[in-house]
Design a protein around this motif. Sequence first.
Motif, PDB file in Angstrom:
ATOM      1  N   PHE A  48       0.742  -1.206  -0.060  1.00 43.68           N
ATOM      2  CA  PHE A  48      -0.053   0.249   0.059  1.00 43.68           C
ATOM      3  C   PHE A  48       0.877   1.270   0.006  1.00 43.68           C
ATOM      4  N   ALA A  49       1.925   1.117   0.695  1.00 46.76           N
ATOM      5  CA  ALA A  49       2.888   2.383   1.026  1.00 46.76           C
ATOM      6  C   ALA A  49       3.637   2.531  -0.139  1.00 46.76           C
ATOM      7  N   ASN A 168      -3.969  -8.284   6.355  1.00 49.95           N
ATOM      8  CA  ASN A 168      -3.808  -7.302   5.316  1.00 49.95           C
ATOM      9  C   ASN A 168      -4.611  -5.992   5.748  1.00 49.95           C
ATOM     10  N   ALA A 169      -5.549  -6.065   6.450  1.00 48.84           N
ATOM     11  CA  ALA A 169      -6.363  -4.600   6.791  1.00 48.84           C
ATOM     12  C   ALA A 169      -5.697  -4.003   8.025  1.00 48.84           C
ATOM     13  N   VAL A 175      -0.252   1.631   8.067  1.00 46.29           N
ATOM     14  CA  VAL A 175       0.262   2.662   7.042  1.00 46.29           C
ATOM     15  C   VAL A 175      -0.196   3.872   6.905  1.00 46.29           C
ATOM     16  N   SER A 176      -1.752   3.656   6.629  1.00 48.11           N
ATOM     17  CA  SER A 176      -2.605   4.856   6.406  1.00 48.11           C
ATOM     18  C   SER A 176      -2.212   5.928   7.786  1.00 48.11           C
ATOM     19  N   GLY A 177      -2.637   5.396   9.020  1.00 47.29           N
ATOM     20  CA  GLY A 177      -2.446   6.099  10.013  1.00 47.29           C
ATOM     21  C   GLY A 177      -1.201   6.709  10.136  1.00 47.29           C
ATOM     22  N   LEU A 179       1.061   7.538   7.924  1.00 50.14           N
ATOM     23  CA  LEU A 179       1.230   8.426   6.687  1.00 50.14           C
ATOM     24  C   LEU A 179       0.280   9.982   7.139  1.00 50.14           C
ATOM     25  N   ALA A 180      -0.666   9.469   7.536  1.00 52.50           N
ATOM     26  CA  ALA A 180      -1.730  10.686   8.087  1.00 52.50           C
ATOM     27  C   ALA A 180      -0.944  11.413   9.060  1.00 52.50           C
ATOM     28  N   ALA A 181      -0.358  10.927  10.027  1.00 55.11           N
ATOM     29  CA  ALA A 181       0.313  11.331  11.256  1.00 55.11           C
ATOM     30  C   ALA A 181       1.516  12.179  10.716  1.00 55.11           C
ATOM     31  N   GLY A 182       2.186  11.501  10.142  1.00 53.09           N
ATOM     32  CA  GLY A 182       3.496  12.138   9.230  1.00 53.09           C
ATOM     33  C   GLY A 182       3.058  13.619   8.541  1.00 53.09           C
ATOM     34  N   ALA A 183       1.839  13.507   7.835  1.00 55.95           N
ATOM     35  CA  ALA A 183       1.297  14.564   7.167  1.00 55.95           C
ATOM     36  C   ALA A 183       0.825  15.723   8.000  1.00 55.95           C
ATOM     37  N   ALA A 184       0.352  15.358   9.157  1.00 60.55           N
ATOM     38  CA  ALA A 184      -0.192  16.247   9.974  1.00 60.55           C
ATOM     39  C   ALA A 184       0.865  16.823  10.749  1.00 60.55           C
ATOM     40  N   ALA A 185       2.014  16.141  11.025  1.00 61.48           N
ATOM     41  CA  ALA A 185       3.102  16.766  11.646  1.00 61.48           C
ATOM     42  C   ALA A 185       3.893  17.578  10.801  1.00 61.48           C
TER      43      ALA A 185
END
Length: 185
Positions: A48-49, A168-169, A175-177, A179-185
């Motif tokens: 996914f990433a 898988n889920a 990864v989504s969490g 990436l989202a945390a990284g984007a928010a930071a």
Amino acid sequence: AALSVLIPLERRKGKNAFLAVNLFKRRIFAKTTAITAAHSVGFMGFGFAGPLLLQTQLGISAFEAGLVGVAGAVGPLLSGRIARRVIVRVGPRGTIALSQSGILLGLGVVVLGYSMEAIWVIVLGAFLCGASSLLTIMACQTVGFAAVPSTNLGDATALDGTSRQVGNALGIAAVSGSLAAGAAA
């Protein structure tokens, strides 16, 4: 949370359970199923990433990122031809160790490719990860299903598939969490 509710409910249903969770009482089956589930977390998280990072960090096209995914999918197709021989020759534990070492090597090649901004190196790493991944799954299924009576193989297959889908889920969610945390930071 859903699993913590589902498993006790299924255990109480006994023979009427949708998933025969009582098979997890068989230690070898439980261990091999846990290994494939944990493996699925990492494998799907990477799957996914990878394309997202390729496009956002290296600026490559979606088509090129898709080629990396194809390389990861071709790897298992080719390693499937030798997997049985490896399991017979090295044994299940050795096969899993070899497989996980191959995945680590493949991830190292992917990281090297990112640092060099060389897509062909990343493709090679994805191929190694995919080829190595199948060995873990085949070794675990071979040993895990052998520990289950033949009358329960259908249930064992369902549990194994369900555990991989949950893995898988969880991999995609992690990864989504991240990436989202990284984007928010």
